[in-house]
Design a protein around this motif. Structure first.
Motif, mmCIF file in Angstrom:
data_model
loop_
_atom_site.group_PDB
_atom_site.id
_atom_site.type_symbol
_atom_site.label_atom_id
_atom_site.label_comp_id
_atom_site.label_asym_id
_atom_site.label_seq_id
_atom_site.Cartn_x
_atom_site.Cartn_y
_atom_site.Cartn_z
ATOM 1 N N GLU A 106 0.731 -1.130 0.198
ATOM 2 C CA GLU A 106 -0.030 0.009 0.013
ATOM 3 C C GLU A 106 0.841 1.272 0.094
ATOM 4 N N ASP A 107 1.890 1.151 0.726
ATOM 5 C CA ASP A 107 2.902 2.185 0.492
ATOM 6 C C ASP A 107 3.521 2.690 -0.807
ATOM 7 N N ILE A 108 4.019 1.566 -1.335
ATOM 8 C CA ILE A 108 4.655 1.701 -2.818
ATOM 9 C C ILE A 108 3.115 2.134 -3.772
ATOM 10 N N ALA A 236 9.819 7.475 -8.630
ATOM 11 C CA ALA A 236 9.656 7.587 -7.396
ATOM 12 C C ALA A 236 10.806 7.152 -6.362
ATOM 13 N N GLY A 237 11.913 6.618 -6.857
ATOM 14 C CA GLY A 237 13.203 6.103 -6.370
ATOM 15 C C GLY A 237 12.965 4.673 -5.718
ATOM 16 N N ILE A 238 12.135 3.972 -6.434
ATOM 17 C CA ILE A 238 12.137 2.590 -6.059
ATOM 18 C C ILE A 238 12.589 1.656 -7.008
ATOM 19 N N PRO A 239 13.679 0.900 -6.848
ATOM 20 C CA PRO A 239 14.267 0.022 -8.000
ATOM 21 C C PRO A 239 13.313 -0.691 -8.478
ATOM 22 N N ALA A 240 13.214 -0.860 -9.747
ATOM 23 C CA ALA A 240 11.988 -1.434 -10.576
ATOM 24 C C ALA A 240 12.211 -2.850 -10.837
#
Length: 284
Positions: A106-108, A236-240
């Motif tokens: 949910e945060d992501i 968003a700075g999240i490695p995909a």
């Protein structure tokens, strides 16, 4: 004609590939082509696939193809014998699947929505993708249900109220022609509320007939959806790297389990026909 309609396009392609590979196997093994296929030949085919490095799930699909064509011809199915089934069990134990896909939490999900709202200069896209992300998560959707496929949801398949979304699935994987339905309710967090997001998107889309999620008058392609998902994660700075379209379904199952949902509830929410959903739960 009716028999052809019993299989999805992806299943037909998979079964064709399986038979092509079976013919390669018999040629390389200097075996005489025969039909019905003998139990011994099936066992040799399993060993061949295993030593070629095929995953157990892929080998199972190959067995399904062999099984289907024998049943279609009304001849004994060599894949149903005890020794063949035990061989498949052994293959799974020796080479268990290593599913490294990560769940969308949910945060992501909230970060994805916020990023999408800001990243797109095209206003329509800034409402389209958040609605897709949120409905995929909250309704446990498969990517083929929101992108171009034989299971694509149409605008007419969805009923939207102030507090809920009701989805009627005309066809779905493993549904065997049975009608399925999912009800998604509004949530307090406005950023991840699927009802609010879908309302906003439809306000831009309009109520014309066609696929629910539409781009330039057509369904989105799977690769378009996945490419955008990974782009939004990276922004968003999240490695995909370990996220893909199935991460929404994995995340939905994981989130439900973390909140105390029972196995029966998760199975129903995700429209699973078996305990396969347990592989999707990524609890510590």
């Amino acid at each position: 004609m009716l028999i052809g309609k019993a299989l999805s396009a992806s299943s037909i392609n998979l079964y064709k590939r399986a038979w092509q590979l079976f013919k390669v196997f018999t040629a390389e093994s200097s075996l005489t082509w025969e039909f019905p296929v003998s139990e011994q030949t099936v066992l040799l085919f399993i060993a061949y696939l295993y030593h070629k490095g095929y995953a157990p799930a892929t080998i199972s699909s190959m067995m399904s193809a062999l099984s289907y064509i024998h049943k279609l011809a009304s001849v004994p199915d060599p894949t149903s014998s005890y020794i063949v089934r035990k061989s498949m069990t052994t293959a799974h134990k020796l080479k268990p699947a290593n599913d490294s896909r990560l769940p969308i939490t949910e945060d992501i999900l909230e970060q994805l929505v916020k990023t999408s709202r800001q990243a797109f200069q095209n206003v329509y896209l800034s409402y389209l993708y958040p609605a897709m992300f949120l409905l995929a998560f909250h309704a446990f959707l498969r990517v083929r249900e929101i992108t171009e496929s034989d299971h694509t949801l149409a605008f007419s398949d969805v009923t939207l109220t102030d507090k809920s979304i009701t989805i009627s699935f005309r066809s779905a994987k493993h549904s065997a022609g049975k009608h399925q339905e999912a009800v998604v309710t509004a949530v307090d967090n406005a950023f991840i509320c699927p009802v609010q997001a879908l309302k906003q998107y439809i306000g831009k889309r309009g109520c014309m007939t066609g696929p629910l999620f539409m781009l330039k008058g057509r369904s989105l392609l799977r690769r378009e959806f996945v490419t955008t998902l990974k782009a939004m994660l990276n922004i968003a700075g999240i490695p995909a790297g370990r996220f893909n379209s199935h991460s929404f379904r994995i995340g939905a199952a994981t989130s439900s389990a973390a909140k105390g949902a029972s196995d029966a509830q998760i199975r129903k929410l995700g429209r699973w026909q078996s305990d396969a959903f347990k592989r999707y739960i990524r609890l510590p």
